[in-house]
Design an enzyme around this catalytic site. Structure first.
Site, PDB file in Angstrom:
ATOM      1  N   ASN A  10       0.874  -1.172   0.000  1.00  0.00           N
ATOM      2  CA  ASN A  10       0.000   0.000   0.000  1.00  0.00           C
ATOM      3  C   ASN A  10       0.909   1.219   0.000  1.00  0.00           C
ATOM      4  O   ASN A  10       1.439   1.624   1.029  1.00  0.00           O
ATOM      5  CB  ASN A  10      -0.871  -0.049   1.261  1.00  0.00           C
ATOM      6  CG  ASN A  10      -1.799   1.136   1.361  1.00  0.00           C
ATOM      7  OD1 ASN A  10      -1.739   2.059   0.540  1.00  0.00           O
ATOM      8  ND2 ASN A  10      -2.645   1.137   2.373  1.00  0.00           N
ATOM      9  N   ARG A  89      -2.687  -2.055  -3.296  1.00  0.00           N
ATOM     10  CA  ARG A  89      -3.858  -1.195  -3.085  1.00  0.00           C
ATOM     11  C   ARG A  89      -3.715   0.000  -4.025  1.00  0.00           C
ATOM     12  O   ARG A  89      -2.691   0.688  -4.020  1.00  0.00           O
ATOM     13  CB  ARG A  89      -3.892  -0.704  -1.648  1.00  0.00           C
ATOM     14  CG  ARG A  89      -5.010   0.271  -1.423  1.00  0.00           C
ATOM     15  CD  ARG A  89      -4.986   0.815  -0.015  1.00  0.00           C
ATOM     16  NE  ARG A  89      -6.098   1.699   0.190  1.00  0.00           N
ATOM     17  CZ  ARG A  89      -6.005   2.879   0.794  1.00  0.00           C
ATOM     18  NH1 ARG A  89      -4.861   3.299   1.265  1.00  0.00           N
ATOM     19  NH2 ARG A  89      -7.076   3.623   0.946  1.00  0.00           N
ATOM     20  N   HIS A 178     -12.680   3.687   0.395  1.00  0.00           N
ATOM     21  CA  HIS A 178     -12.753   2.668   1.460  1.00  0.00           C
ATOM     22  C   HIS A 178     -13.541   1.445   0.998  1.00  0.00           C
ATOM     23  O   HIS A 178     -14.059   0.698   1.828  1.00  0.00           O
ATOM     24  CB  HIS A 178     -13.442   3.196   2.744  1.00  0.00           C
ATOM     25  CG  HIS A 178     -12.675   4.239   3.482  1.00  0.00           C
ATOM     26  ND1 HIS A 178     -13.301   5.274   4.151  1.00  0.00           N
ATOM     27  CD2 HIS A 178     -11.350   4.407   3.682  1.00  0.00           C
ATOM     28  CE1 HIS A 178     -12.387   6.035   4.721  1.00  0.00           C
ATOM     29  NE2 HIS A 178     -11.190   5.538   4.455  1.00  0.00           N
ATOM     30  N   ARG A 239     -10.103  16.390   7.768  1.00  0.00           N
ATOM     31  CA  ARG A 239     -10.893  16.824   6.606  1.00  0.00           C
ATOM     32  C   ARG A 239     -12.251  17.346   7.077  1.00  0.00           C
ATOM     33  O   ARG A 239     -12.867  16.768   7.991  1.00  0.00           O
ATOM     34  CB  ARG A 239     -11.120  15.674   5.626  1.00  0.00           C
ATOM     35  CG  ARG A 239      -9.862  15.216   4.959  1.00  0.00           C
ATOM     36  CD  ARG A 239     -10.149  14.140   3.921  1.00  0.00           C
ATOM     37  NE  ARG A 239      -8.976  13.309   3.740  1.00  0.00           N
ATOM     38  CZ  ARG A 239      -8.995  11.991   3.661  1.00  0.00           C
ATOM     39  NH1 ARG A 239     -10.128  11.323   3.717  1.00  0.00           N
ATOM     40  NH2 ARG A 239      -7.871  11.317   3.511  1.00  0.00           N
ATOM     41  N   GLU A 383      -8.438  -4.936   5.331  1.00  0.00           N
ATOM     42  CA  GLU A 383      -8.293  -4.668   3.896  1.00  0.00           C
ATOM     43  C   GLU A 383      -7.174  -5.530   3.294  1.00  0.00           C
ATOM     44  O   GLU A 383      -7.272  -5.962   2.149  1.00  0.00           O
ATOM     45  CB  GLU A 383      -7.992  -3.180   3.686  1.00  0.00           C
ATOM     46  CG  GLU A 383      -9.210  -2.306   3.980  1.00  0.00           C
ATOM     47  CD  GLU A 383      -8.846  -0.875   4.342  1.00  0.00           C
ATOM     48  OE1 GLU A 383      -8.391  -0.662   5.483  1.00  0.00           O
ATOM     49  OE2 GLU A 383      -9.008   0.009   3.491  1.00  0.00           O
TER      50      GLU A 383
END
Ligand code: ADP
Length: 398
Positions: A10, A89, A178, A239, A383
């Protein structure tokens, strides 16, 4: 027993997370993180056989060096012979990719074309792919996309009410992110709770540093809170999530921000950090709120209110709500945030079981509602497992 290990990579803009997963046992044989890449003190931290170790890199060393050192490590630990594939990923697959794919020159080209939609993420993902192809030339490489699970959304859910030409000519639409996590926890929920996949209404809340909620009907994503970029939707660590887009013009025209400064403000200086003026880390905020820090309390209150509002909104595309999943660092650990959110969803019939809510923490899976309530459940995400199994399956197909 046949080889069964998959290397999962990743690759972020200045970091590289890696793991070697044994797909027979599900165990993580090796895991680690190369961080501060291309900076002054890059290093690799890893865990093998229960022991944590660190490799120091030289100033300025970036992804290629990190991967070369990772390859040396994998060989030194005698793990290379067992590898059957590398799974990557990839953040943005645009409309090209509805599922994981074996990486070919055409796939690389399509990921490059999508880079305009994810200028920070996709180029870093490509660096990882190119470095891994050089290092493991004989192994199949597979790309797993964060956006792929959401490609089942209908235009009513994925289009912005902007001129249609912006979608047709520039791909401006909602993609969602996601996806690998929402897919994993929802399939786990089907298994664990014995749900009928053809008749299920799930909302999955992935709450980490980035946060998103997805409405999953009969196993398919029908709506999700993130959009063209991961900025839309919920309040997150740094965010803002949804704001009036008019704020952009106000900041630029009245307060003389540059577009880059606005981008930084919305992505890095807002959310829990912006409101609390203390931290983006939920644990720190909860501790401060418990000691009477008013802005930390306000940050938590806004976070939970907006999350509850978004979950309730997804009862519309689902036509109701049977199962609510909490996952990600916050969803898996913060009994406080789960309590506040579920208490605001009482009108949907959700009733918390306080003891079960306290028990389901620190990697512990569990239902947290009473028996006559729609089910809220904590499911730790994984994941890496999805990436490893997708990579193994696709590698074995040819
Ligand atoms: P990422 O999105 O980077 O993968 P994680 O899923 O690890 O992030 O989630 C990180 C968030 O989880 C942080 O805000 C952290 O404070 C929060 N978190 C982790 N443990 C706890 C805890 N025990 N209580 C509350 N929040 C926690």
């Amino acid at each position: 027993m046949s080889s069964s290990h998959v290397l999962v990579l990743n690759c972020g803009s200045s970091s590289l997370k890696f793991a070697i997963i044994d797909i027979h046992s599900g165990s993580e044989v090796l895991s680690g993180l190369a961080e501060c890449l291309a900076e002054q003190q890059p290093l690799i931290k890893y865990k093998y056989d229960g022991e944590k170790q660190t490799i120091t890199l030289s100033a300025g060393d970036a992804h290629q060096v990190a991967i070369t050192r990772l390859v040396e490590l994998v060989k030194h630990l005698n793990l290379d012979k067992q590898l059957i594939a590398v799974g990557h990923r990839v953040v943005h697959g645009g409309e090209h990719f509805t599922h994981s794919v074996r990486i070919t020159p055409e796939v690389i080209e399509a990921i490059k074309q999508t880079s305009a939609l994810a200028p920070l993420h996709n180029p870093a993902n490509l660096l990882g792919i190119e470095a891994a192809q050089t290092a493991f030339a004989a192994l199949p490489q597979v790309a797993v996309f964060d956006t792929a699970f959401h490609q089942s959304m209908e235009p009513t859910a994925f289009l912005y009410a902007l001129p249609y030409s912006l979608y047709k000519e520039h791909g401006i639409r909602r993609y969602g992110f996601h996806g690998t996590s929402h897919y994993y926890v929802s399939t786990q929920a089907h298994k664990i709770l014995g749900l009928d996949k053809d008749n299920s209404r799930i909302v999955s809340a992935h709450l980490g540093n980035g946060c998103s909620v997805t409405a999953i009907k009969n196993g398919l994503s029908v709506d999700t809170s993130m959009g063209l970029t991961p900025l839309e939707g919920l309040m997150m660590g740094t965010r803002s999530g949804d704001i009036d887009p008019g704020i952009f013009a106000f900041l630029v025209n009245q307060l003389k921000y540059s577009p880059t400064q606005v981008d930084l403000l919305l992505n890095k200086q807002s959310g829990l950090l912006g409101i609390s003026e203390l931290s983006n880390d939920c644990r720190t905020i909860e501790e401060a709120a418990a000691q009477g820090h008013e802005q930390a309390q306000l940050a938590l209150d806004i976070f939970c209110y907006r999350l509850a509002k978004q979950i309730a909104a997804f009862a519309v595309p689902l036509g109701g709500l049977d199962t609510l999943i909490f996952t990600g660092g916050i969803g898996e650990n913060s009994d406080e945030i789960r309590r506040k959110v579920v208490s605001q969803l009482g009108f949907l019939g959700l009733t918390l079981d306080n003891e079960k809510n306290l028990a389901a923490r620190f990697g512990q899976l569990g239902i947290i509602t009473t028996t006559n309530s729609p089910c809220a459940v904590v499911i730790p995400t994984n994941e890496e497992w999805v990436i490893a199994t997708d990579a193994a399956t696709i590698a074995q197909e040819q």
